[in-house]
Every structure is written in structure tokens, then in C-alpha cells.
Scaffold this active site. Structure first.
Site, short mmCIF file in Angstrom:
data_model
loop_
_atom_site.label_atom_id
_atom_site.label_comp_id
_atom_site.label_asym_id
_atom_site.label_seq_id
_atom_site.Cartn_x
_atom_site.Cartn_y
_atom_site.Cartn_z
N ASN A 113 -11.45 -1.19 8.32
CA ASN A 113 -10.67 -0.13 8.94
C ASN A 113 -10.64 1.08 8.02
OD1 ASN A 113 -8.71 1.04 10.85
ND2 ASN A 113 -7.19 0.67 9.25
N HIS A 115 -8.19 4.27 6.92
CA HIS A 115 -6.77 4.62 6.96
C HIS A 115 -6.55 5.92 6.18
CE1 HIS A 115 -2.47 3.96 7.30
NE2 HIS A 115 -2.35 4.21 6.01
N SER A 142 -8.80 5.74 2.80
CA SER A 142 -9.26 4.45 2.29
C SER A 142 -9.97 3.69 3.39
CB SER A 142 -8.07 3.60 1.82
OG SER A 142 -7.23 4.29 0.93
N ASP A 151 -2.56 -2.71 7.25
CA ASP A 151 -3.15 -1.86 6.21
C ASP A 151 -3.02 -2.50 4.82
OD1 ASP A 151 -3.80 0.09 8.13
OD2 ASP A 151 -1.82 0.99 7.96
#
Length: 197
Positions: A113, A115, A142, A151
Site C-alpha cells: 500500500n 500511504h 511510504s 498502516d
């Protein structure tokens, strides 16, 4: 899994305009790039990113989370679509759904992912405003592994920019976006190479 001379079959999950998805697809148009973006899925049927993916020649489908009675039923359909397409790696790119432990466990070590913060700072939403409110001197983005903690997975790569005293949450977001678009393809390439080796 992909053999050393094959590209890693990758899906991108989106909920909106798909700017990071476009950056990944564009990078993967290079035949030497180690990941092949084979599928784009949105949980929102009207997401602009679906049309953008199709224009770039990528199969794009919607699985409307609102059509399912439970989060688990939606994720079962998502899992089926990914498995049917023989996907090996998932990139979340502005995918605004919190995935359940069931789904994360099924795809453990195969979901990343992006972020908009320098994790572990500012997990969740409103990251730009929170960085400004805290008086931070730098902000960034990130790419991380997806884990059961929101996260909270290990960071793969980060990039940062200095915060200007005139910045607003909106200007900071605008200045950060080019970094995101540069960072995600680099991080995906690193992960895909690791999977192949």
C-alpha cells in the site's frame, strides 16, 4: 509464483481517480519492468480510475462493496476475482476500504500500500493536516506491506519533502503527489524482483 524470467502478475485496487495506479501501469509498460499490471479493481463503480485503466489497455472491473451485506461477502468476491485472474501481488492505491484479517491472511506477504505520511507517523486519514498541526519540518509518503494493523506493516520505501511555513493541507498534498507517483513504481519493482528471486 513468477519464474525468474516472468513478470509478477499484479492487481491494483483503487477507489477514486487512480493517479498512483496510472503511474504503476505506465511503469509496467516497459517490458523490462518486473511487474505486469494485469487487473484493476475498484470498490466504487463510478471511480474515474476504471476508465483511465481501460484507456491504458488494462482490464478494469468494479466490485461494489455496497452490493454485499457484509464486509466478508465483499472480500470473498474480491478474492475470487483476484484468484481467477491468477494475481500474485496486490497494490492498494487509494483503496478506501479497511481489509479484514481474513483477506490479509489469505494474501499475506503479497499486498502493498502507499500511504501519504512518513510511517510510523500519522496512520489513517488527514495526514497532511496532522503533520502541519504537529509542526513537523518534513512530510512524505511510504510504501509498506499491508498487515492486520491499519498502516502498520513494515515500510518498503519512503520519500520526503520539507514543509514550507506557508503550506496548507491542500498545498502539501499537491506537492507530495509527484513523490508518490515516483515512489510507488520503484517500490513495486523492488518487491516484484524479490518475489522473482
Amino acid at each position: 509464483m513468477a519464474k525468474p524470467n516472468e513478470r509478477v502478475k499484479t492487481a491494483v485496487l483503487i477507489s477514486g481517480r487512480g493517479s498512483n495506479m496510472v503511474a504503476l501501469v505506465t511503469a509496467a509498460q516497459d517490458p523490462n519492468y518486473p511487474a505486469d499490471i494485469a487487473l484493476v479493481i475498484s470498490n466504487r463503480p463510478k471511480a474515474k480510475g476504471l476508465g483511465r485503466a481501460q484507456e491504458l489497455g488494462v482490464t478494469a472491473i468494479s466490485i461494489d462493496h455496497k452490493a454485499y451485506a457484509t464486509r466478508e461477502a465483499f472480500e470473498a468476491e474480491l478474492d475470487k476475482a483476484l484468484s481467477d485472474a491468477k494475481i500474485e501481488l496486490i497494490c492498494c492505491a487509494g483503496f478506501m476500504r479497511v481489509l479484514t484479517p481474513w483477506f490479509i491472511n489469505r494474501w499475506e506477504g503479497r499486498i502493498i500500500n502507499i500511504h501519504p505520511s512518513l510511517l510510523p507517523k500519522y496512520k489513517g486519514l488527514n495526514t497532511h493536516a496532522r503533520a502541519l498541526d504537529a509542526g513537523d519540518r518534513e512530510h512524505g509518503c511510504s510504501v509498506h506491506w499491508v498487515s492486520a494493523e491499519l498502516d502498520g506493516g513494515a515500510v518498503i520505501k519512503q520519500m520526503s519533502i520539507p514543509i514550507d511555513h506557508r503550506d496548507t493541507a491542500e498545498s502539501l498534498a499537491d506537492r507530495l503527489l509527484p513523490l508518490e507517483l515516483a515512489l510507488y513504481p520503484k517500490a513495486l519493482a523492488q518487491v516484484a524482483r524479490d518475489i522473482k528471486n
